[in-house]
Every structure is written in structure tokens, then in C-alpha cells.
Design an enzyme around this catalytic site. Structure first.
Site, PDB file in Angstrom:
ATOM      1  N   CYS A   1      16.364  13.418 -15.228  1.00  0.00           N
ATOM      2  CA  CYS A   1      16.830  12.686 -16.409  1.00  0.00           C
ATOM      3  C   CYS A   1      15.721  11.789 -16.959  1.00  0.00           C
ATOM      4  O   CYS A   1      14.716  12.277 -17.425  1.00  0.00           O
ATOM      5  CB  CYS A   1      18.110  11.932 -16.058  1.00  0.00           C
ATOM      6  SG  CYS A   1      19.043  11.410 -17.501  1.00  0.00           S
TER       7      CYS A   1
ATOM      8  N   HIS B   1      21.731  16.008 -13.161  1.00  0.00           N
ATOM      9  CA  HIS B   1      21.562  15.129 -11.994  1.00  0.00           C
ATOM     10  C   HIS B   1      22.001  15.809 -10.701  1.00  0.00           C
ATOM     11  O   HIS B   1      23.149  15.629 -10.271  1.00  0.00           O
ATOM     12  CB  HIS B   1      22.420  13.875 -12.174  1.00  0.00           C
ATOM     13  CG  HIS B   1      21.866  12.886 -13.141  1.00  0.00           C
ATOM     14  ND1 HIS B   1      20.979  11.904 -12.777  1.00  0.00           N
ATOM     15  CD2 HIS B   1      22.083  12.717 -14.467  1.00  0.00           C
ATOM     16  CE1 HIS B   1      20.661  11.163 -13.834  1.00  0.00           C
ATOM     17  NE2 HIS B   1      21.312  11.642 -14.884  1.00  0.00           N
TER      18      HIS B   1
ATOM     19  N   GLU C   1      21.370  14.965  -7.743  1.00  0.00           N
ATOM     20  CA  GLU C   1      21.673  13.984  -6.680  1.00  0.00           C
ATOM     21  C   GLU C   1      23.120  13.493  -6.776  1.00  0.00           C
ATOM     22  O   GLU C   1      23.629  12.887  -5.843  1.00  0.00           O
ATOM     23  CB  GLU C   1      20.674  12.816  -6.754  1.00  0.00           C
ATOM     24  CG  GLU C   1      20.966  11.731  -7.779  1.00  0.00           C
ATOM     25  CD  GLU C   1      20.596  12.108  -9.219  1.00  0.00           C
ATOM     26  OE1 GLU C   1      20.353  13.295  -9.483  1.00  0.00           O
ATOM     27  OE2 GLU C   1      20.597  11.204 -10.083  1.00  0.00           O
TER      28      GLU C   1
END
Lengths: 82, 231
Positions: free
Chosen positions: B87, B204, B206
């Protein structure tokens, strides 16, 4: 001391969604004559330099390195002594 | 194995990345403040998401000049390990010239925060070797400036070198304007550099690398990295 006005604009052919949205809003407000609208940035800065040429060369460097992203933006600037 | 999570003023996905580095990369994770100047002891460097320097001027524009970025450029040049920018991290990597192109405002001027599907375009990178070619992953996006842009030559080069790693797609994996959330050229969601040691992606991973978070597709990326570093 010099006063510099840096104008940063989208490069030709790069999509400018903010400009398009403003154009649509102006059309909705009945300003039917409005054509293309482009959004850019104006950066005013004051700089100490030996000469106007020196100021110009420093500002050119700043634009290339930080103030504009050459992938999507182009820049112009005006300088006046103050 | 050691992983660095770089922290800029305004980073806000750093803790998620730290957690994932520990759990998915099985690494000793450390936060690295942006004023650090040495990254050589790390096997992985994560440039997390957020709003570094408040996104002032342009996303990533100011962070790119933090002291740590010079060491990151060296780190990549000397092929010391793997770098993943997520990002805002992706935006910083493009501003730093570690990845080509730029991330512009989303086409429809909305901050987008939702799950999207992305297709694995190249499963032979250190970041995707655990994926099948064409595999569809569900990973969330959360961005305002995710609209990937580059000139025609750059896009051609990315395609030729198989540097496009992910494209936004439909559930069935078809790539079309309908499955493009933000206006990115050719639905590009993530790219790597020519040397294959830097990945930048807007989604994302994660945030979906732990079952408790409601998804595990992000795990593919981190386990691929672990896999390639073990070799």
C-alpha cells in the site's frame, strides 16, 4: 531573495479524476460551456540564491527530485526578485 | 531469520506487519525507525502501509527521502534480501525508483476499503512460489491512491519481463474493467522489479495471514518468501 511560484500539473494523457468530477459538477450547475478541467498544485517558495540563474537551477532540481513526480506530472515555475 | 518493519511518521500498518513477520515469516521481527541507516542484518524488509508524512505533496513523496531509504536502495542493489512494500509502502518504493510507475488517485475518487480478488500472474517469484499460476487470492485493499499508472513503454516492459505479479480480477479469475476497483492500468495490483527482489502491491496480505482475521490468502505471499529464503 527570490519568490518562486511552482505549478505542478498532470502530464498530458494522465487521467485526472478530480478535474473530471469538477467538470461534471460545473455542468450540473448549468455552466455548459466548460470544457476540460484539470487540477494541479501551486507551490510558493522563497529562496536565497546568488543570482536568478542560481535560483532557477536550484528550483529545477527540487522539482525533479521532490516537488513533481516525472512519471505523472510536469512542472513550470516563475521567479521574481523580492 | 530477521525481518525489518520500517516505521515512518504516519505508518499505521506496522504492527500488523510485525505480527505477520513473526507468525508467517517465522522471523525475529524488529521495527526500524526511518532514521536508521543500516539494513544489512535483515533477510526481509517490509515497508508497511499507512500515511507516511500525512501523504503531503504526494503519497510516499517525502518518506522517499528518509535516511533509511538510501540504505534500502543499497540493500536492493546488493541483493541482501527481499523487500515487500504494501500500500503506502508500494507508493514509497515507486517514488524511490525501486519500482517503475506511480500510484494516482483512484478513478472514482473514493477511498476503497474492501476485499478484492487478485490473480497471480507470475508464480515464479520469491513472493509467489507457493501459489499456482492464475490462482485467485482474496485480499483487502484500503487506499485512496492505488491507481497504478505508467507510460506505454514501461507497461510493455513489465509485461515482457513478467513483472506484473498480481491483477485485480473477478471471483472466477477473469481480468476486466468490471473487476478493476481503482482504474489501474491493465488491472495491475502488484509488480516486482527485474531482479525479483522487490515486490510492491496495493492489497494488504498482512491483514489476511492469520485465521483469526477471517482469511489466510495473504499467507501464500509470506510463506513463498520464507520458502525462497530457505533455499
Amino acid at each position: 531573495m527570490y519568490l518562486v511560484k511552482v505549478f505542478v500539473r498532470h502530464k498530458k494523457g494522465i487521467l485526472d479524476p478530480q478535474g473530471k468530477t469538477i467538470k461534471d459538477a460545473l455542468h450540473a450547475m448549468k455552466y455548459k460551456g466548460v470544457g476540460e478541467v484539470k487540477i494541479g498544485k501551486l507551490i510558493d517558495l522563497k529562496i536565497e540564491a546568488k543570482s536568478i540563474e542560481d535560483a532557477r537551477s536550484q528550483v529545477n532540481d527540487m522539482c525533479k527530485k521532490l516537488l513533481a513526480n516525472p512519471v505523472v506530472e510536469q512542472y513550470t515555475f516563475e521567479i521574481e526578485e523580492i | 531469520m530477521k525481518a525489518a518493519v520500517i516505521v515512518f511518521p504516519g505508518s499505521n500498518c506496522d504492527w500488523d506487519c510485525y505480527h505477520t513477520a513473526k507468525t508467517s515469516l517465522k522471523a525475529k521481527a524488529e521495527f526500524v525507525w526511518h532514521e536508521e541507516e543500516n539494513l544489512n542484518s535483515y533477510d526481509v524488509v517490509i515497508v508497511p502501509g499507512g500515511f507516511s508524512y500525512g501523504d503531503y505533496l504526494r503519497s510516499g513523496a517525502i518518506a522517499r527521502f528518509s535516511p533509511v531509504m538510501n540504505s534500502l536502495v543499497e540493500y536492493v542493489k546488493k541483493d541482501k534480501g527481499l523487500v515487500i512494500g504494501i500500500c503506502n509502502g508500494f507508493q514509497i518504493l515507486t517514488e524511490a525508483g525501486l519500482l517503475p510507475g506511480a500510484l494516482q488517485k483512484n478513478k472514482y475518487l473514493k477511498f476503497l476499503c474492501k476485499n478484492v480478488k487478485i490473480r497471480v500472474e507470475n508464480a515464479r517469484t520469491p513472493f509467489t512460489n507457493k501459489c499456482k499460476p492464475g490462482q485467485v487470492l482474496e485480499i483487502p485493499i484500503a487506499h485512496f491512491d492505488g491507481n497504478y499508472t505508467a507510460d506505454k513503454e514501461t507497461i510493455e516492459k513489465l509485461n515482457r519481463n513478467k513483472q506484473v505479479v498480481f491483477r485485480y480480477c473477478s471471483k472466477s479469475g477473469s481480468v476486466s474493467p468490471a473487476s478493476n476497483p481503482n482504474g489501474s492500468i491493465e488491472n495491475i495490483a502488484g509488480i516486482c522489479n527485474e531482479a525479483r527482489n522487490v515486490l510492491g502491491m496495493m492489497p494488504h496480505p498482512e491483514r489476511v495471514a492469520d485465521p483469526i482475521l477471517g482469511g489466510e490468502d495473504g499467507e501464500y505471499i509470506f510463506s513463498s518468501m520464507l520458502n525462497s529464503l530457505k533455499k
